[in-house]
Design an enzyme around this catalytic site. Structure first.
Site, PDB file in Angstrom:
ATOM      1  N   VAL A 186      26.828 -25.920 -16.005  1.00 45.46           N
ATOM      2  CA  VAL A 186      27.727 -27.003 -15.614  1.00 45.46           C
ATOM      3  C   VAL A 186      27.146 -28.291 -16.152  1.00 45.46           C
ATOM      4  O   VAL A 186      26.056 -28.701 -15.771  1.00 45.46           O
ATOM      5  CB  VAL A 186      27.874 -27.083 -14.082  1.00 45.46           C
ATOM      6  CG1 VAL A 186      28.824 -28.215 -13.706  1.00 45.46           C
ATOM      7  CG2 VAL A 186      28.379 -25.766 -13.530  1.00 45.46           C
ATOM      8  N   SER A 187      27.871 -28.956 -17.051  1.00 43.50           N
ATOM      9  CA  SER A 187      27.401 -30.196 -17.643  1.00 43.50           C
ATOM     10  C   SER A 187      27.876 -31.395 -16.836  1.00 43.50           C
ATOM     11  O   SER A 187      28.686 -31.268 -15.912  1.00 43.50           O
ATOM     12  CB  SER A 187      27.885 -30.317 -19.091  1.00 43.50           C
ATOM     13  OG  SER A 187      29.291 -30.298 -19.136  1.00 43.50           O
ATOM     14  N   THR A 188      27.352 -32.558 -17.196  1.00 49.89           N
ATOM     15  CA  THR A 188      27.708 -33.788 -16.498  1.00 49.89           C
ATOM     16  C   THR A 188      29.217 -34.020 -16.563  1.00 49.89           C
ATOM     17  O   THR A 188      29.836 -33.910 -17.605  1.00 49.89           O
ATOM     18  CB  THR A 188      26.986 -34.989 -17.145  1.00 49.89           C
ATOM     19  OG1 THR A 188      25.576 -34.732 -17.118  1.00 49.89           O
ATOM     20  CG2 THR A 188      27.286 -36.266 -16.392  1.00 49.89           C
ATOM     21  N   GLY A 189      29.809 -34.324 -15.422  1.00 47.22           N
ATOM     22  CA  GLY A 189      31.246 -34.603 -15.379  1.00 47.22           C
ATOM     23  C   GLY A 189      32.079 -33.410 -14.953  1.00 47.22           C
ATOM     24  O   GLY A 189      33.247 -33.571 -14.609  1.00 47.22           O
ATOM     25  N   GLU A 190      31.503 -32.211 -14.968  1.00 44.47           N
ATOM     26  CA  GLU A 190      32.242 -31.022 -14.537  1.00 44.47           C
ATOM     27  C   GLU A 190      32.069 -30.833 -13.032  1.00 44.47           C
ATOM     28  O   GLU A 190      31.013 -31.112 -12.481  1.00 44.47           O
ATOM     29  CB  GLU A 190      31.761 -29.788 -15.295  1.00 44.47           C
ATOM     30  CG  GLU A 190      32.096 -29.812 -16.780  1.00 44.47           C
ATOM     31  CD  GLU A 190      31.542 -28.598 -17.520  1.00 44.47           C
ATOM     32  OE1 GLU A 190      32.210 -28.120 -18.429  1.00 44.47           O
ATOM     33  OE2 GLU A 190      30.427 -28.157 -17.169  1.00 44.47           O
TER      34      GLU A 190
END
Length: 203
Positions: A10-14
């Site tokens: 899970v990346s930033t913003g998700e």
């Protein structure tokens, strides 16, 4: 027949990894390992776990290529390491499967492009150094990096496309000189990067 293990990140913003989990489960993964982008990309404990559990004949499955690799060079190194262990790889979004002839072709194409990109970086850096020497700066192997070379060394190191030894070769200094300069600049110990894997063409 081997097992399919999934890896999600899970990346930033998700919001969460539900979409990735659903897709990976539907693709036949009996277990999914998930990392969150709460820290450095260097620290991915769940990726280390899944890599440790994979055995020859197994398949590592990701939702999208960027879930596994930080850069093209890093992705190719990861896939080469899996290939050497007899482990296949699938990316659902890009429809890449290294167990198929088409997937293997894409893998070797990526490897060739990554090597081409690294050669371009080396050529541009050498051209810049030649131009600097033509303006009156001396070449050779100085004991310390100049300000311009230090800036170039930091940029190349952060791009993760070259080893420290290769950066030193391009800049005309030793690997130790590069390490010392980067440590002085950041005030912390610079981690040792693994030697890049050489991609061997299929027979």
């Amino acid at each position: 027949m081997g097992h399919a293990l999934g890896y999600a990140r899970v990346s930033t913003g998700e919001q969460d990894a539900s979409l990735q989990h659903d897709e990976l489960t539907a693709a036949g993964c009996y277990r999914v390992f998930t990392d969150t982008a709460s820290g450095s990309l260097e620290s991915r404990p769940e990726l280390n776990k899944v890599l440790d559990q994979l055995r020859p004949g197994d398949t590592l499955v990701v939702w999208r290529l960027d879930r596994l690799g930080r850069s093209i060079r890093h992705l190719i190194d990861q896939l080469a390491a899996l290939q050497e262990r007899g482990i296949e790889f699938r990316s659902l979004q890009e429809n890449i499967d290294t167990s198929s002839s088409g997937g293997r072709l894409v893998f070797h194409l990526f490897a060739s492009l990554a090597e081409f990109e690294r050669d371009l970086i080396r050529e541009r850096t050498n051209a810049g150094l030649r131009a600097a020497r033509a303006r009156g700066r001396t070449g050779g192997r100085p004991p310390l990096l100049t300000k311009d070379k230090l800036r170039t060394a930091r940029k190349l190191y952060e791009q993760q496309d070259m080893t420290v030894a290769q950066i030193g070769e391009v800049l005309g200094v030793s690997r130790t000189t590069v390490y010392r300069a980067l440590r002085r600049e950041t005030g912390t110990a610079t981690p040792v990067r693994r030697r890049q894997t050489t991609i061997k063409p299929e027979p």
